[in-house]
Design an enzyme around this catalytic site. Structure first.
Site, PDB file in Angstrom:
ATOM      1  N   LEU A   7       9.241  -3.920  -5.636  1.00 54.84           N
ATOM      2  CA  LEU A   7       9.027  -3.534  -4.240  1.00 54.84           C
ATOM      3  C   LEU A   7       9.774  -2.236  -3.958  1.00 54.84           C
ATOM      4  O   LEU A   7      10.897  -2.049  -4.422  1.00 54.84           O
ATOM      5  CB  LEU A   7       9.533  -4.620  -3.285  1.00 54.84           C
ATOM      6  CG  LEU A   7       8.612  -5.812  -2.998  1.00 54.84           C
ATOM      7  CD1 LEU A   7       9.346  -6.831  -2.132  1.00 54.84           C
ATOM      8  CD2 LEU A   7       7.323  -5.382  -2.328  1.00 54.84           C
ATOM      9  N   ASP A   8       9.159  -1.348  -3.176  1.00 54.72           N
ATOM     10  CA  ASP A   8       9.831  -0.121  -2.752  1.00 54.72           C
ATOM     11  C   ASP A   8      11.072  -0.471  -1.937  1.00 54.72           C
ATOM     12  O   ASP A   8      11.106  -1.517  -1.271  1.00 54.72           O
ATOM     13  CB  ASP A   8       8.899   0.736  -1.898  1.00 54.72           C
ATOM     14  CG  ASP A   8       7.757   1.344  -2.698  1.00 54.72           C
ATOM     15  OD1 ASP A   8       7.929   1.532  -3.918  1.00 54.72           O
ATOM     16  OD2 ASP A   8       6.694   1.622  -2.104  1.00 54.72           O
ATOM     17  N   PRO A   9      12.091   0.391  -1.940  1.00 52.01           N
ATOM     18  CA  PRO A   9      13.311   0.104  -1.164  1.00 52.01           C
ATOM     19  C   PRO A   9      13.047  -0.181   0.312  1.00 52.01           C
ATOM     20  O   PRO A   9      13.696  -1.060   0.892  1.00 52.01           O
ATOM     21  CB  PRO A   9      14.139   1.382  -1.349  1.00 52.01           C
ATOM     22  CG  PRO A   9      13.729   1.899  -2.684  1.00 52.01           C
ATOM     23  CD  PRO A   9      12.252   1.599  -2.776  1.00 52.01           C
ATOM     24  N   ALA A  17      10.461  -1.535   1.629  1.00 52.51           N
ATOM     25  CA  ALA A  17       9.624  -2.723   1.802  1.00 52.51           C
ATOM     26  C   ALA A  17      10.470  -3.993   1.836  1.00 52.51           C
ATOM     27  O   ALA A  17      11.593  -4.033   1.339  1.00 52.51           O
ATOM     28  CB  ALA A  17       8.599  -2.809   0.681  1.00 52.51           C
ATOM     29  N   ARG A  34       1.083   2.122   0.167  1.00 52.75           N
ATOM     30  CA  ARG A  34       1.348   3.374   0.897  1.00 52.75           C
ATOM     31  C   ARG A  34       0.335   4.451   0.513  1.00 52.75           C
ATOM     32  O   ARG A  34      -0.054   5.277   1.348  1.00 52.75           O
ATOM     33  CB  ARG A  34       2.787   3.853   0.673  1.00 52.75           C
ATOM     34  CG  ARG A  34       3.238   3.995  -0.747  1.00 52.75           C
ATOM     35  CD  ARG A  34       4.757   4.209  -0.800  1.00 52.75           C
ATOM     36  NE  ARG A  34       5.300   3.932  -2.106  1.00 52.75           N
ATOM     37  CZ  ARG A  34       5.557   4.861  -3.024  1.00 52.75           C
ATOM     38  NH1 ARG A  34       5.314   6.128  -2.752  1.00 52.75           N
ATOM     39  NH2 ARG A  34       6.065   4.531  -4.187  1.00 52.75           N
TER      40      ARG A  34
END
EC number: 5.4.99.25
Length: 304
Positions: free
Chosen positions: A37-39, A41, A172
């Protein structure tokens, strides 16, 4: 400690940060995660421990589900709210119908170019390292599939939506691409993963909750066993003799226990080898033996 715990990841931490904290809380050395997961998110981050880490490669194709918010009118270099605005556009003349039409156009199989700010490697170097130096390179489009894309709320320029998608899909980038198609640009302002394969928010705990449960000595109540997690593979129950052979590296014979064992379409299909609900191994169905048509099995991963 063997199995999976689902962490509800907070914003601001990387997936690697979560693993480090889980190890520290539980005193567990062997741990890993599936589905980065992106930071910025939040949401479902499955953490595997002990023998559970052996199951991670079999979860790569799991379908993911997200709730997201996109903002029209501004495209950023990271394609989310953490980046620098690169382009602005007028969204005020967009109709609801035009937005819905663009959303509908992305359902199904399509190509997606991974963002520069991603862990995808080119020439052995993660793209995000190149992006931080101001470099942009050509990226090969990747095959993805959007299973469903539902608008939950629309108050332009904000659109809240739920998406179910294949592995490797950047939500995104999906928002960015839809913004380009609408002609005004867009970026993602919020992203929450609600499901990753067999894991969902109903089983998730925060890091603080995990620490509290650890103090109560009740961590086992959170554990999902590898056999449960890999429940999408067909199951073959083994005898005591077959179990002994598996632990010596000898796979059992199908003997009619493989679904449609005479059908070549099952070649390469994975199955769980179990005894009394315990996962012993994951195996792959091979070709039928000449003469008797009985399928062979090849051991892929043995669990202790």
């Amino acid at each position: 400690m063997d199995g999976f715990i689902v962490i509800d990841k907070p914003a601001g931490l990387t997936s690697h940060d979560i693993i480090a904290r889980v190890r520290r809380i539980l005193g567990q050395k062997k741990a890993g995660h599936t589905g980065t997961l992106d930071p910025f998110a939040t949401g479902v981050l499955p953490v595997a421990m002990g023998e559970g880490t052996k199951a991670i490669p079999f979860l790569d194709e799991a379908v993911k589900e997200y709730r997201a918010t996109m903002v029209l009118g501004a495209a950023t270099d990271t394609q989310d709210c953490t980046g620098r605005v690169e382009k602005e556009g007028d969204w005020t003349r967009l109709s609801v119908e035009a937005v819905r039409e663009v959303f509908g156009a992305y359902i199904g199989k399509c190509k997606q170019i991974p963002p520069m700010y991603s862990a995808v490697k080119q020439g052995g170097v993660p793209l995000y390292r190149l992006a931080r130096k101001g470099h942009e390179v050509e990226r090969e489009p990747r095959d993805i599939e959007i299973h469903s894309l539902i608008i939950d709320r629309m108050e332009l320029p904000r659109i809240e939506f739920t998406v179910s998608c294949s592995r490797g899909t950047y939500v995104r980038t999906l928002a960015h691409d839809m913004g380009e198609r609408l002609g005004c640009g867009a970026h993602l302002s919020a992203l929450r993963r609600t499901r990753s394969g067999p894991f969902d928010l109903s089983r998730a705990v925060t890091l603080d909750e995990l620490a509290s449960i650890k103090e109560q000595g009740a961590v086992d109540s959170l554990l999902l066993a590898p056999n449960e997690v890999l429940g999408h593979f067909p199951e073959i129950e083994l005898s005591d003799e077959e179990v002994r052979k598996v632990y010596c590296g000898v796979p059992p014979r199908c003997h009619g226990r493989c679904e449609e064992s005479s059908a070549s379409q099952n070649d390469g299909k994975k199955v769980r080898l179990v005894q009394n609900g315990k996962l012993l191994a994951v195996a792959e169905i091979g070709q039928a033996e000449s003469g008797n048509g009985n399928k062979s099995l090849r051991l892929i991963r043995v669990f202790n």
